[in-house]
Design an enzyme around this catalytic site. Sequence first.
Site, PDB file in Angstrom:
ATOM      1  N   LYS A  42       0.826  -1.216   0.000  1.00 21.54           N
ATOM      2  CA  LYS A  42       0.000   0.000   0.000  1.00 21.54           C
ATOM      3  C   LYS A  42       0.862   1.269   0.000  1.00 21.54           C
ATOM      4  O   LYS A  42       0.402   2.334  -0.395  1.00 21.54           O
ATOM      5  CB  LYS A  42      -0.990  -0.036   1.142  1.00 21.54           C
ATOM      6  CG  LYS A  42      -1.986  -1.181   0.928  1.00 21.54           C
ATOM      7  CD  LYS A  42      -3.213  -1.112   1.749  1.00 21.54           C
ATOM      8  CE  LYS A  42      -4.249  -2.125   1.301  1.00 21.54           C
ATOM      9  NZ  LYS A  42      -3.785  -3.548   1.358  1.00 21.54           N
TER      10      LYS A  42
HETATM   11  C1  LIG Z   1      -4.392  -4.610   0.641  1.00 26.74           C
HETATM   12  C2  LIG Z   1      -3.577  -5.841   0.504  1.00 26.74           C
HETATM   13  C3  LIG Z   1      -3.885  -6.835  -0.470  1.00 26.74           C
HETATM   14  C4  LIG Z   1      -5.099  -6.734  -1.373  1.00 26.74           C
HETATM   15  O1  LIG Z   1      -4.933  -5.777  -2.373  1.00 26.74           O
HETATM   16  P1  LIG Z   1      -6.188  -5.244  -3.224  1.00 26.74           P
HETATM   17  O2  LIG Z   1      -5.679  -4.136  -4.055  1.00 26.74           O
HETATM   18  O3  LIG Z   1      -7.192  -4.779  -2.188  1.00 26.74           O
HETATM   19  O4  LIG Z   1      -6.713  -6.384  -4.019  1.00 26.74           O
HETATM   20  C5  LIG Z   1      -3.043  -7.924  -0.573  1.00 26.74           C
HETATM   21  N1  LIG Z   1      -1.975  -8.074   0.240  1.00 26.74           N
HETATM   22  C6  LIG Z   1      -1.654  -7.162   1.188  1.00 26.74           C
HETATM   23  C7  LIG Z   1      -0.481  -7.412   2.072  1.00 26.74           C
HETATM   24  C8  LIG Z   1      -2.432  -6.011   1.349  1.00 26.74           C
HETATM   25  O5  LIG Z   1      -2.109  -5.101   2.303  1.00 26.74           O
END
Ligand SMILES: *Cc1c(COP(=O)(O)O)cnc(C)c1O
Length: 497
Positions: free
Chosen positions: A113
Amino acid sequence: MNYISTRDKKAVRTASGAILQGLSAEGGLFVPETVPTLSDEELSRCCALDYCARARLVLGKFLGDFSGEEIFDCVSGAYTGGRFENDLPAPISKLDDSTYVLELWHGPTCAFKDMALQILPRLLSVSAKKNRQEGEVVILVATSGDTGKAALEGFRDVPGTRILVFYPEDGVSEIQKLQMRTQEGENVGVCAVRGNFDDCQSGVKEIFTDPSLAQRLERAGKRFSSANSINWGRLLPQIVYYVSAYCDLVQNEEIALGDEINVAVPTGNFGNILAAYYAKRMGVPIGKLICASNRNNVLTDFFASGVYDRNRDFFATLSPSMDILISSNLERLLFELGGRDGEQVRALMAALQSEGRYAVPPQMKARMQDEFFAGCCSDEKTKATIRSVFEQYCYLIDTHTAVAFDVCEQYRRSTPDERKTLIVSTASAYKFADSVCEALGLEAEGEDLFAPADALCRHTGVAVPQPIAALRGKTVRFSRSCERGGMAGFVCETLGI
Ligand SMILES: *Cc1c(COP(=O)(O)O)cnc(C)c1O
């Protein structure tokens, strides 16, 4: 380059307007009016560039009302200056001749993120200026773990912004809690809520829509905004790393320019894999998009049957950031695959709202199945995969990445497709050290919060990432907690309104 809503083509915004507004008034999501393309020549030129220059090229195609200089400042502010380890935001590890891992967790919070949340605050600041919105922007976030910390780091000390984060007191890991409670910065606030994630989320929604609060805020010259994953400003920076990863593979002579690769993405809200889809639409030679889910397999069923049905049990799994029953960003895919028909999207979303399910027409289902392969993976299989990947390659993965590895393997077994695969790794194993330890059969000694990380480090020799190691010496700055009903009070008190 303007933006339209997935539910109303007449809701047109500039790029900065779409980023500032986040969600369209009728509930739709903003998408570019047309998807810009990268010519073969541009892609070839891109290969010789570094990450920031690639980002500038891609962002420049989408941010119609941003100047080159503004984009330059946003990109270098986010991705240089040591925010990412060695200033390499998205390095690739090669495991064998057909398996590559795109590591998206070298940022300040050790989860992918950061890739979007390091740049979103800068895009928002520029957007506010362009639209002559004055006064402080107050970002409210309800988090189940990764997003809150990444947003705090992204907005920390960004001029003209404040950020307040709510997390469920007993609903996040100890490391995640400590990451948030020790957050630095003059414009940040963190509060635990005695309730679950839903309580936090609905509490934030109520604050957003409370007219008397809005009035007090306005008098103080402030506005609320959100940083959640439906904002185009979060999706766009994610397109960049797919372009960049492709270029790296070419540059390292793993593939020739034009060769197709598959990508496997651990998926929750469908943001990350949708960015891969847009990269493909731009002209990056991507073959299959492999959509990997955990036991909350609403997407796996959707791609198999064409029916999205959220009426099912919710499971807490070892990959908590993918524990989601409504994947908001899927709406953009429905729009793209349904011939950009806003009426159709509106009808499907209305059905989801009222009945919790919808079925797509047969042509759309066929197109979905053509582009995507979807599969799911249990907690047991997740642990077994962490173990086998470590045994086979001496390579350490977290629980989310393991889901992608397993579903990639399912795909390989089901087809003769021999294209190389880029597996997207979304978190450092140290962020979920207790689960990873268990998977590897390691015993952590003692009750210490860092015991699992220490055990993992001793066994694998993989260094603990600096942001997690540094937590040990940090002072707890935020120890407040409140009932759900006390969230608005915390906001008023912190903002002095
Ligand atoms: C948010 C997240 C995901 C999922 O990603 P999306 O874009 O919501 O599909 C997968 N792995 C981790 C570690 C995350 O923080």
